[in-house]
Design a protein around this motif. Structure first.
Motif, mmCIF file in Angstrom:
data_model
loop_
_atom_site.group_PDB
_atom_site.id
_atom_site.type_symbol
_atom_site.label_atom_id
_atom_site.label_comp_id
_atom_site.label_asym_id
_atom_site.label_seq_id
_atom_site.Cartn_x
_atom_site.Cartn_y
_atom_site.Cartn_z
ATOM 1 N N ARG A 137 4.197 43.981 34.559
ATOM 2 C CA ARG A 137 3.915 44.391 35.947
ATOM 3 C C ARG A 137 3.003 45.609 36.010
ATOM 4 N N LYS A 138 2.992 46.408 34.959
ATOM 5 C CA LYS A 138 2.203 47.643 34.976
ATOM 6 C C LYS A 138 0.799 47.470 34.400
ATOM 7 N N LEU A 139 0.589 46.398 33.636
ATOM 8 C CA LEU A 139 -0.717 46.214 33.010
ATOM 9 C C LEU A 139 -1.716 45.590 33.978
ATOM 10 N N THR A 140 -2.915 46.143 34.010
ATOM 11 C CA THR A 140 -3.986 45.621 34.852
ATOM 12 C C THR A 140 -4.879 44.702 34.016
ATOM 13 N N ARG A 141 -5.793 44.030 34.686
ATOM 14 C CA ARG A 141 -6.744 43.185 33.964
ATOM 15 C C ARG A 141 -7.585 44.047 33.006
ATOM 16 N N LYS A 142 -7.900 45.254 33.445
ATOM 17 C CA LYS A 142 -8.657 46.170 32.590
ATOM 18 C C LYS A 142 -7.870 46.491 31.318
ATOM 19 N N ASP A 143 -6.554 46.658 31.473
ATOM 20 C CA ASP A 143 -5.701 46.925 30.309
ATOM 21 C C ASP A 143 -5.740 45.761 29.326
ATOM 22 N N TRP A 144 -5.664 44.542 29.855
ATOM 23 C CA TRP A 144 -5.661 43.360 28.988
ATOM 24 C C TRP A 144 -7.007 43.183 28.275
ATOM 25 N N LEU A 145 -8.074 43.469 28.982
ATOM 26 C CA LEU A 145 -9.390 43.382 28.340
ATOM 27 C C LEU A 145 -9.513 44.427 27.230
ATOM 28 N N HIS A 146 -8.904 45.579 27.465
ATOM 29 C CA HIS A 146 -8.891 46.622 26.430
ATOM 30 C C HIS A 146 -8.074 46.154 25.221
ATOM 31 N N ILE A 147 -6.946 45.496 25.475
ATOM 32 C CA ILE A 147 -6.104 44.975 24.394
ATOM 33 C C ILE A 147 -6.876 43.969 23.556
ATOM 34 N N VAL A 148 -7.579 43.055 24.222
ATOM 35 C CA VAL A 148 -8.365 42.043 23.512
ATOM 36 C C VAL A 148 -9.463 42.707 22.687
ATOM 37 N N ASP A 149 -10.104 43.726 23.265
ATOM 38 C CA ASP A 149 -11.162 44.436 22.546
ATOM 39 C C ASP A 149 -10.602 45.139 21.301
ATOM 40 N N VAL A 150 -9.442 45.754 21.445
ATOM 41 C CA VAL A 150 -8.798 46.414 20.305
ATOM 42 C C VAL A 150 -8.460 45.380 19.231
ATOM 43 N N CYS A 151 -7.972 44.225 19.649
ATOM 44 C CA CYS A 151 -7.622 43.158 18.708
ATOM 45 C C CYS A 151 -8.863 42.660 17.956
ATOM 46 N N ASP A 152 -9.967 42.469 18.674
ATOM 47 C CA ASP A 152 -11.214 42.004 18.040
ATOM 48 C C ASP A 152 -11.709 43.014 17.001
ATOM 49 N N LYS A 153 -11.664 44.285 17.357
ATOM 50 C CA LYS A 153 -12.116 45.328 16.424
ATOM 51 C C LYS A 153 -11.173 45.445 15.229
ATOM 52 N N SER A 154 -9.879 45.258 15.476
ATOM 53 C CA SER A 154 -8.899 45.324 14.385
ATOM 54 C C SER A 154 -9.105 44.165 13.419
ATOM 55 N N LEU A 155 -9.397 42.979 13.959
ATOM 56 C CA LEU A 155 -9.645 41.817 13.102
ATOM 57 C C LEU A 155 -10.935 41.999 12.293
ATOM 58 N N GLU A 156 -11.938 42.531 12.951
ATOM 59 C CA GLU A 156 -13.210 42.771 12.255
ATOM 60 C C GLU A 156 -13.009 43.746 11.095
ATOM 61 N N LYS A 157 -12.265 44.803 11.355
ATOM 62 C CA LYS A 157 -11.982 45.795 10.322
ATOM 63 C C LYS A 157 -11.127 45.199 9.213
ATOM 64 N N TYR A 158 -10.158 44.363 9.594
ATOM 65 C CA TYR A 158 -9.258 43.751 8.609
ATOM 66 C C TYR A 158 -10.030 42.850 7.646
ATOM 67 N N TYR A 159 -10.905 41.999 8.177
ATOM 68 C CA TYR A 159 -11.592 41.045 7.333
ATOM 69 C C TYR A 159 -12.730 41.705 6.507
ATOM 70 N N MET A 160 -13.091 42.933 6.852
ATOM 71 C CA MET A 160 -14.057 43.659 6.027
ATOM 72 C C MET A 160 -13.492 43.940 4.643
ATOM 73 N N ARG A 161 -12.160 43.956 4.518
ATOM 74 C CA ARG A 161 -11.541 44.198 3.215
ATOM 75 C C ARG A 161 -11.921 43.129 2.203
ATOM 76 N N PHE A 162 -12.096 41.913 2.682
ATOM 77 C CA PHE A 162 -12.344 40.787 1.776
ATOM 78 C C PHE A 162 -13.822 40.695 1.351
ATOM 79 N N LYS A 163 -14.662 41.517 1.951
ATOM 80 C CA LYS A 163 -16.105 41.482 1.628
ATOM 81 C C LYS A 163 -16.456 42.510 0.569
ATOM 82 N N LYS A 164 -15.491 43.360 0.220
ATOM 83 C CA LYS A 164 -15.789 44.407 -0.753
ATOM 84 C C LYS A 164 -15.747 43.850 -2.175
#
Length: 306
Positions: free
Chosen positions: A279-306
């Motif tokens: 009830r407290k989360l706005t659409r802006k909050d959810w878009l921020h969550i998705v953005d954080v998730c995308d960046k976290s995944l990008e950072k995570y998979y960089m481990r396998f490229k080393k």
């Protein structure tokens, strides 16, 4: 014995009929452990005191006479002539643990109130760093621990643990996402699946989350990318939807559930964002969550490229 059957049997004995002055109830409870909570006349009527030969229920005048005679060591006039010698039984423990804990906080609830993992609380209890206000043994290997609310607050203050309340739960949820550590990629994939399929109440069907996981990891493999670590089912392949479901509901989902951020309803197979948070989360909050998730995944998979 179930409570229904016990009450039915007791009801038959308490029926009135000419010539019936008393009812003798014999409760065999000596072989039952505390958790099974055997039903007895004392427990049903919430009477904690047990006295051999005394009335459990009786009119006040008869009870007073009964108690006076027992106090003097005399046999009450209403003593029932039954073939049971006083040496054949002993005083039993009528401790009703459920009544004792009804206003207390269980260990599970304790974990949900503080910003630490259940394993931490469990370890602190085993090491004696946390002392429950009441512990109820269940068999030989398990014990249920209970705490007073004041004790939980004092323990949290002692160890510097933040209390999770309805007022700060949404902020805690956002902070948890922004600072999430990742041994695998499952946390952000789960959150992205919830955002993709959740309804207007923050609920998503578990099969939809399963399909999202399969599509995500199979798409990576189809494009020649690593899906996950070698020991992950998504990298090894040959998994079933049931395997994926089990993976989704294991760690780290348990951490989300411990902190009351997400809930799994087994009856209708849904995953739900805690309504207080949703009830407290706005659409802006959810878009921020998705953005954080995308960046976290990008950072995570960089481990396998080393």
């Amino acid at each position: 014995m179930s409570k229904t059957i016990y009450m039915q049997q007791l009801g038959r004995g308490t029926r009135r009929c000419p010539g019936k002055d008393d009812l003798l109830v014999i409760d065999f409870v000596d072989n039952a452990n505390m958790f099974n909570m055997p039903y007895s006349l004392h427990r049903v009527l919430d009477i904690s005191k047990y006295q051999p030969m005394a009335y459990v229920l009786a009119p006040e005048n008869k009870r007073k006479l009964d108690q006076d005679m027992l106090f003097k060591g005399e046999k009450p006039e209403a003593w029932l002539d039954v073939p049971i010698d006083a040496d054949d039984y002993e005083i039993i423990d009528l401790f009703n643990w459920q009544n004792s804990v009804k206003d207390m906080i269980s260990q599970i609830e304790f974990v949900r109130m503080v910003d630490v993992q259940s394993e931490t609380v469990d370890r602190y209890i085993k090491d004696g760093k946390i002392k429950p206000d009441l512990s109820v043994p269940f068999g030989d290997k398990r014990t249920f621990h209970y705490f007073r609310e004041e004790s939980v607050r004092n323990i949290a203050k002692q160890y510097g643990w933040d209390l999770i309340t309805p007022q700060n739960m949404a902020d805690k949820f956002m902070k948890f996402i922004e600072t999430m550590d990742m041994s695998f990629s499952y946390k952000p994939v789960r959150l992205k699946a919830i955002y993709e399929y959740m309804d207007s109440n923050g609920r998503v069907a578990l099969p939809d989350v399963v399909d999202y996981f399969i599509d995500f990891y199979e798409d990576r493999k189809a494009h020649g990318m690593i899906a996950e670590k070698p020991n992950s089912i998504y990298q090894k392949g040959g998994y079933t939807k049931k395997d994926v479901e089990k993976n989704i509901l294991s760690n780290p989902f348990k951490r989300f559930e411990d902190m009351r951020f997400l809930m799994h309803c087994k009856d209708v197979e849904t995953v739900e964002v805690n309504p207080i948070i949703f009830r407290k989360l706005t659409r802006k909050d959810w878009l921020h969550i998705v953005d954080v998730c995308d960046k976290s995944l990008e950072k995570y998979y960089m481990r396998f490229k080393k």
